[in-house]
Design a protein around this motif. Structure first.
Motif, PDB file in Angstrom:
ATOM      1  N   VAL A  18      -1.821   8.313  -7.534  1.00 17.34           N
ATOM      2  CA  VAL A  18      -0.867   7.724  -6.598  1.00 17.34           C
ATOM      3  C   VAL A  18      -0.207   6.512  -7.234  1.00 17.34           C
ATOM      4  O   VAL A  18       1.014   6.321  -7.160  1.00 17.34           O
ATOM      5  CB  VAL A  18      -1.571   7.332  -5.280  1.00 17.34           C
TER       6      VAL A  18
ATOM      7  N   GLY B 297      -4.899   3.872   8.294  1.00 17.48           N
ATOM      8  CA  GLY B 297      -3.864   3.995   7.277  1.00 17.48           C
ATOM      9  C   GLY B 297      -2.644   3.139   7.488  1.00 17.48           C
ATOM     10  O   GLY B 297      -1.743   3.137   6.648  1.00 17.48           O
TER      11      GLY B 297
ATOM     12  N   THR C 158      -2.374  -3.026  -4.828  1.00 15.66           N
ATOM     13  CA  THR C 158      -2.541  -2.264  -3.598  1.00 15.66           C
ATOM     14  C   THR C 158      -3.584  -2.911  -2.686  1.00 15.66           C
ATOM     15  O   THR C 158      -4.617  -3.393  -3.149  1.00 15.66           O
ATOM     16  CB  THR C 158      -2.953  -0.813  -3.863  1.00 15.66           C
TER      17      THR C 158
ATOM     18  N   TYR D 160       3.759   6.093  -8.108  1.00 14.74           N
ATOM     19  CA  TYR D 160       4.507   5.102  -7.338  1.00 14.74           C
ATOM     20  C   TYR D 160       5.565   4.420  -8.202  1.00 14.74           C
ATOM     21  O   TYR D 160       6.697   4.211  -7.771  1.00 14.74           O
ATOM     22  CB  TYR D 160       3.540   4.067  -6.770  1.00 14.74           C
TER      23      TYR D 160
ATOM     24  N   ASP E 229      -4.799  -0.967  -0.330  1.00 15.46           N
ATOM     25  CA  ASP E 229      -5.482   0.238   0.164  1.00 15.46           C
ATOM     26  C   ASP E 229      -6.085   0.992  -1.020  1.00 15.46           C
ATOM     27  O   ASP E 229      -5.627   2.080  -1.382  1.00 15.46           O
ATOM     28  CB  ASP E 229      -4.495   1.127   0.930  1.00 15.46           C
TER      29      ASP E 229
ATOM     30  N   TYR F  89       0.881  -1.173   0.000  1.00 14.47           N
ATOM     31  CA  TYR F  89       0.000   0.000   0.000  1.00 14.47           C
ATOM     32  C   TYR F  89       0.915   1.217   0.000  1.00 14.47           C
ATOM     33  O   TYR F  89       1.954   1.240   0.660  1.00 14.47           O
ATOM     34  CB  TYR F  89      -0.996  -0.011   1.155  1.00 14.47           C
ATOM     35  N   ALA F  90       0.556   2.206  -0.793  1.00 17.12           N
ATOM     36  CA  ALA F  90       1.494   3.275  -1.132  1.00 17.12           C
ATOM     37  C   ALA F  90       1.885   4.148   0.055  1.00 17.12           C
ATOM     38  O   ALA F  90       2.981   4.722   0.060  1.00 17.12           O
ATOM     39  CB  ALA F  90       0.921   4.148  -2.241  1.00 17.12           C
ATOM     40  N   SER F  91       1.044   4.259   1.062  1.00 17.47           N
ATOM     41  CA  SER F  91       1.383   5.112   2.201  1.00 17.47           C
ATOM     42  C   SER F  91       2.260   4.395   3.223  1.00 17.47           C
ATOM     43  O   SER F  91       2.683   5.015   4.208  1.00 17.47           O
ATOM     44  CB  SER F  91       0.115   5.628   2.888  1.00 17.47           C
ATOM     45  N   CYS F  92       2.550   3.126   3.011  1.00 18.43           N
ATOM     46  CA  CYS F  92       3.459   2.385   3.884  1.00 18.43           C
ATOM     47  C   CYS F  92       4.843   3.038   3.829  1.00 18.43           C
ATOM     48  O   CYS F  92       5.349   3.358   2.748  1.00 18.43           O
ATOM     49  CB  CYS F  92       3.540   0.934   3.426  1.00 18.43           C
ATOM     50  N   THR F  93       5.447   3.225   4.989  1.00 15.50           N
ATOM     51  CA  THR F  93       6.746   3.904   5.035  1.00 15.50           C
ATOM     52  C   THR F  93       7.898   2.969   5.373  1.00 15.50           C
ATOM     53  O   THR F  93       9.046   3.407   5.449  1.00 15.50           O
ATOM     54  CB  THR F  93       6.714   5.036   6.092  1.00 15.50           C
TER      55      THR F  93
ATOM     56  N   ARG G 217      -7.205   4.912  -0.643  1.00 11.79           N
ATOM     57  CA  ARG G 217      -6.196   5.977  -0.671  1.00 11.79           C
ATOM     58  C   ARG G 217      -5.342   5.929  -1.939  1.00 11.79           C
ATOM     59  O   ARG G 217      -4.864   6.964  -2.401  1.00 11.79           O
ATOM     60  CB  ARG G 217      -5.293   5.887   0.559  1.00 11.79           C
ATOM     61  N   ASP G 218      -5.117   4.722  -2.466  1.00 11.78           N
ATOM     62  CA  ASP G 218      -4.245   4.594  -3.640  1.00 11.78           C
ATOM     63  C   ASP G 218      -5.038   4.858  -4.916  1.00 11.78           C
ATOM     64  O   ASP G 218      -5.420   3.947  -5.656  1.00 11.78           O
ATOM     65  CB  ASP G 218      -3.589   3.208  -3.654  1.00 11.78           C
TER      66      ASP G 218
END
Length: 229
Positions: free
Chosen positions: A126, A171, A116, A130, A118, A80-84, A121-122
């Protein structure tokens, strides 16, 4: 064609370089799997597994199913793109694998797929960004989503592939890291777990699958050499 004598050593070197991948391809998939069992502790063969079919959509809203990818070896992973933490590292690792694959004739035989977990959000922008951020080449890579109206579809799909992404707070998702390798017939053939596997080992395995899927004999080194004279 008659080449000058001074050009022949250079030609011979090029042909020898070209012959090395052919020699490596001569090893059967079984041989490669045996070697990876010994040398790559993050490798898990999945003999006899039928892969899980799906129909999702790309960043432009076009439907993409696993059946559409038949005929190619598929390297698939979930993020998922918001994963850090793990997700960006996983994407960077896949990009390294893709770079190695795309330097060879395998480029047209292998499809990289990111899905994804998510989809709310994605959004398309996004997803598109990515790939650029992680140097993934769209020539044989696609980012897929279930779309925001079906947010559970891809998480359920992850479970059907044998692991999960579980939302623990807004999130943030708790998840494993697995790279799935699917053969040309749509069968799940292996998982590479985590982020510490050697990318070369994955490339070797994919190469074995592409050669299994293309059983026509390759010209021998001497056939190649004779064709130049």
């Amino acid at each position: 064609m008659i080449l000058p004598m001074r050009a022949r050593p250079a030609l011979l070197g090029l042909l020898l370089s070209a012959a090395l991948p052919v020699a490596a391809a001569a090893h059967s998939l079984h041989d490669v799997e045996d070697r990876l069992r010994e040398q790559e502790k993050y490798f898990e063969p999945k003999d006899g597994w039928r892969s899980v079919d799906f129909t999702l959509q790309d960043a432009d809203g076009h439907p993409v199913s696993l059946a559409d990818l038949r005929g190619k070896v598929v390297v698939l992973h979930f993020i998922y793109a918001s994963c850090t933490e793990e997700c960006p590292l996983h994407a960077d690792l896949i990009a390294r694998v893709q770079e190695k694959v795309n330097e060879t004739p395998m480029r047209d035989r292998v499809q990289f797929v990111t899905i994804t977990t998510d989809p709310v959000r994605d959004k398309p922008e996004v997803m598109t960004g990515y790939g650029r951020a992680h140097n993934l080449d769209p020539v044989n890579w696609v980012f897929l989503t279930s779309g925001p109206d079906r947010p559970e579809d891809t998480r359920n799909l992850v479970k059907r592939f044998g692991h999960q992404f579980k939302e623990i707070e807004d999130g943030v998702e708790l998840h494993g890291v697995v790279t799935h390798i699917i053969d040309r017939e749509g069968n799940l053939r292996a998982n590479f777990h985590g982020l510490a596997f050697d990318p070369v080992n994955l490339v070797v395995y994919v190469n074995a699958l592409t050669n299994e899927a293309h059983p026509e004999p390759e010209p021998s080194f001497w056939d190649r050499l004779r064709s130049w004279f």
